[in-house]
Motif scaffolding. Structure first.
Motif, mmCIF file in Angstrom:
data_model
loop_
_atom_site.group_PDB
_atom_site.id
_atom_site.type_symbol
_atom_site.label_atom_id
_atom_site.label_comp_id
_atom_site.label_asym_id
_atom_site.label_seq_id
_atom_site.Cartn_x
_atom_site.Cartn_y
_atom_site.Cartn_z
ATOM 1 N N VAL A 146 -3.248 -9.885 4.252
ATOM 2 C CA VAL A 146 -2.875 -9.276 2.975
ATOM 3 C C VAL A 146 -1.350 -9.175 2.938
ATOM 4 C CG1 VAL A 146 -3.067 -7.262 1.467
ATOM 5 C CG2 VAL A 146 -5.009 -7.925 2.915
ATOM 6 N N VAL A 147 -0.756 -9.686 1.869
ATOM 7 C CA VAL A 147 0.699 -9.679 1.730
ATOM 8 C C VAL A 147 1.167 -8.264 1.398
ATOM 9 C CG1 VAL A 147 2.663 -10.586 0.450
ATOM 10 C CG2 VAL A 147 0.706 -12.071 0.968
ATOM 11 N N GLU A 148 2.166 -7.812 2.174
ATOM 12 C CA GLU A 148 2.705 -6.475 1.942
ATOM 13 C C GLU A 148 3.337 -6.386 0.553
ATOM 14 O OE1 GLU A 148 5.776 -3.276 4.067
ATOM 15 O OE2 GLU A 148 5.381 -5.239 4.984
ATOM 16 N N GLY A 149 3.006 -5.309 -0.159
ATOM 17 C CA GLY A 149 3.554 -5.107 -1.494
ATOM 18 C C GLY A 149 2.819 -5.851 -2.590
ATOM 19 N N SER A 150 1.747 -6.562 -2.248
ATOM 20 C CA SER A 150 0.987 -7.329 -3.243
ATOM 21 C C SER A 150 -0.062 -6.440 -3.905
ATOM 22 C CB SER A 150 0.305 -8.518 -2.570
ATOM 23 O OG SER A 150 -0.745 -8.057 -1.709
ATOM 24 N N GLN A 153 -2.815 -5.043 -1.576
ATOM 25 C CA GLN A 153 -2.534 -4.081 -0.504
ATOM 26 C C GLN A 153 -3.265 -2.769 -0.763
ATOM 27 O OE1 GLN A 153 1.609 -3.316 0.189
ATOM 28 N NE2 GLN A 153 1.239 -2.103 2.021
ATOM 29 N N ASP A 154 -3.912 -2.256 0.270
ATOM 30 C CA ASP A 154 -4.699 -1.013 0.237
ATOM 31 C C ASP A 154 -6.022 -1.159 -0.506
ATOM 32 O OD1 ASP A 154 -2.676 0.317 1.651
ATOM 33 O OD2 ASP A 154 -1.639 0.869 -0.202
ATOM 34 N N GLU A 155 -6.249 -2.326 -1.131
ATOM 35 C CA GLU A 155 -7.523 -2.567 -1.810
ATOM 36 C C GLU A 155 -8.431 -3.444 -0.949
ATOM 37 O OE1 GLU A 155 -8.267 -1.017 -4.516
ATOM 38 O OE2 GLU A 155 -6.269 -0.236 -4.975
ATOM 39 N N HIS A 157 -8.659 -5.631 2.909
ATOM 40 C CA HIS A 157 -8.152 -5.485 4.266
ATOM 41 C C HIS A 157 -8.525 -6.698 5.098
ATOM 42 C CE1 HIS A 157 -8.826 -1.448 2.561
ATOM 43 N NE2 HIS A 157 -7.688 -1.138 3.168
ATOM 44 N N GLY A 232 -2.450 -11.786 -3.664
ATOM 45 C CA GLY A 232 -1.705 -11.522 -2.436
ATOM 46 C C GLY A 232 -2.557 -11.474 -1.183
ATOM 47 N N ILE A 233 -3.586 -12.319 -1.116
ATOM 48 C CA ILE A 233 -4.355 -12.424 0.129
ATOM 49 C C ILE A 233 -4.411 -13.875 0.574
ATOM 50 C CG2 ILE A 233 -5.800 -10.435 -0.417
ATOM 51 C CD1 ILE A 233 -8.094 -12.462 -0.964
#
Length: 364
Positions: A146-150, A153-155, A157, A232-233
């Protein structure tokens, strides 16, 4: 001052000036040279290269050596004198620096990329070797990163199993990007996932994924390069190996040892010596389907292999013409395009039918 002395002094001063200029002038080149070669059937720095827990393994008196190339670091700036020396040397290759290190890539990014490619090559080698030997190796499309800040993120994993996207069943990683890019930036994508821990438990148990999934909605963003919709994955495959396999080899990066790792693992799990006692080296990436891909620095790798004592060198088909331009005495370059090609070559070497090997030839 006599004319002869003046001429000699001038020549010496010019030579000194040229040498100084050669040292001070930096050039946009990098150098490659033969690197270490390691027997995948043996040990490196006192530790076994391949370790298997939970299954019987066997020894082999021969060699299946992976090969490497030394390259000047990303922060090193070669001077003109070094470049000329490299061009003239038989065991060096001087190449444009940007072929190894693009201007927009940092040292940390290069190191991370090499480490990721090395890890992926190990996993592919395990899967290919085990399936070739008849083991069942279940697989599942998962969130690999998972790309940081995408938006994801947090959705989502790493390790989450992707069962469906917008209700469409996902059977392989490539489908995920295809389904996401059907949207316009700013639209929602619904992922049906099994959380990572549950997914890995199901894989390890050899059973299907749980029927109950979590529905995760992610709003797409716009890609910077081509304005397509992204979340962003990176999608990939997770596998359930039937027993534990560990590949230990420090200070090595990149994907080019994949073929030799796969062959080494097969040999360790096979009672018969696949090498027939011969010293075999090689190189080549390998994918999950057993296809062998090209690598860089093949000319340096065959030098390293022969210096280590190799008699045969398994060479990716796409590297064959280049490698065959200057073959060290006593080394036979064997063309391989798949894992099956490599196993066939080992069979011919064991049987002594080396005249039947598919040898690399220079380009016409």
């Amino acid at each position: 001052m006599p004319r002869r002395t003046a001429t000699l002094l001038t020549s010496v001063l010019l030579l000194i000036g040229m040498l100084c200029a050669g040292v001070l002038i930096q050039v946009p080149y990098a150098e490659m040279s033969p690197g270490p070669t390691v027997n995948t059937l043996g040990e490196h720095d006192g530790e076994p290269v391949l370790t298997v827990e939970g299954e019987e393994t066997f020894e082999d008196s021969g060699h299946l050596n992976m090969t490497t190339v030394r390259v000047t670091g990303i922060d090193y700036r070669m001077n003109l004198l070094e470049a000329v020396h490299g061009w003239l040397a038989d065991d060096r290759a001087v190449v444009p620096r940007d072929t190894l290190y693009p201007d927009d890539v940092s040292a940390d990014q290069v190191e991370q990329r090499n480490a990721e490619e090395f890890t992926q090559s190990q996993e592919s080698a395990k899967v290919v070797a085990l399936r070739e030997l008849g083991y069942d190796v279940p697989e599942q499309t998962v969130v690999a990163a998972v790309v940081e800040g995408s938006p994801a993120q947090d959705e989502l994993h790493a390790g989450d199993a992707i069962i469906a996207v917008d209700g469409t069943p996902v059977r392989e990683p490539g489908q995920v990007a295809e389904l996401v890019t059907r949207h316009e930036p700013g639209e929602d994508v619904v992922f049906s996932v099994v959380p990572a821990e549950q997914a890995q438990e199901a894989l390890n148990g050899g059973g299907p994924m749980p029927e109950e999934t979590s529905e995760v909605t992610v709003t797409t963003a716009e890609a910077e390069d081509d304005q397509r919709a992204i979340v962003g994955i990176q999608a990939g495959l997770a596998y359930a190996l039937p027993f534990e396999i560990d590949i230990q080899l420090a200070d090595v990066g990149g994907p080019s040892a994949g073929l030799m790792f796969a062959l080494g693992l097969m040999d360790r799990l096979t009672e018969e010596e696949l090498t027939g006692g011969a010293f075999i080296a090689g190189t080549g990436t390998i994918d999950n389907e057993g296809v062998v891909g090209p690598i860089g620095g093949v000319s340096m790798k065959i030098i390293a292999a022969r210096e280590a004592g190799a008699e045969f060198f398994l060479t990716p088909r796409e590297n064959c013409a280049t490698a065959a331009e200057d073959v060290p005495d006593g080394l036979t370059l064997v063309e391989v395009d798949t894992m099956d090609d490599a196993l066939e070559a080992l069979g011919l070497i064991r049987a002594g039918d080396t005249d039947e090997l598919s040898e690399c030839r220079p380009a016409a």
